[in-house]
Design an enzyme around this catalytic site. Sequence first.
Site, PDB file in Angstrom:
ATOM      1  N   HIS A 219       0.888  -1.256  -0.030  1.00  0.00           N
ATOM      2  CA  HIS A 219      -0.045  -0.075   0.020  1.00  0.00           C
ATOM      3  C   HIS A 219       0.902   1.234  -0.029  1.00  0.00           C
ATOM      4  O   HIS A 219       1.026   1.856   1.095  1.00  0.00           O
ATOM      5  CB  HIS A 219      -0.728  -0.054   1.227  1.00  0.00           C
ATOM      6  N   PHE A 220       1.325   1.861  -0.876  1.00  0.00           N
ATOM      7  CA  PHE A 220       1.260   1.430  -2.485  1.00  0.00           C
ATOM      8  C   PHE A 220       2.914   1.330  -2.821  1.00  0.00           C
ATOM      9  O   PHE A 220       3.260   2.596  -2.378  1.00  0.00           O
ATOM     10  CB  PHE A 220       0.496   2.198  -3.174  1.00  0.00           C
TER      11      PHE A 220
END
Length: 105
Positions: A23-24
């Site tokens: 993420h991310f």
Amino acid sequence: MAPCAPISGTLTISATHPAFAGHFPGDPLLPGVVLLDLILADAAIAAVGGITRLKFLRPVRPGERIDYTLAHLDSGHITVTAHGAAGPVLRGRLGLAAPAPRFTP
């Protein structure tokens, strides 16, 4: 049940937390559900029965320091707020499944 004193605490979100891996890539942020879980675990609140209302206000980044407050309401709910250096990150209201030990008068 009478209201009890709020619980406050501070978390520093480790840059090595496993949630950042997905993420991310290139723009890491902590998923909101992970932040809420970290706050509840740090405050030793295990008796959450549901989310009445919860709003995530901005992303939390690796290494960020988060200050939180949980306050008991007479209605069997707690309010939760959390702030970082750049401002608020979440606020909401959670239902208690059963009286939490730290909120017992």
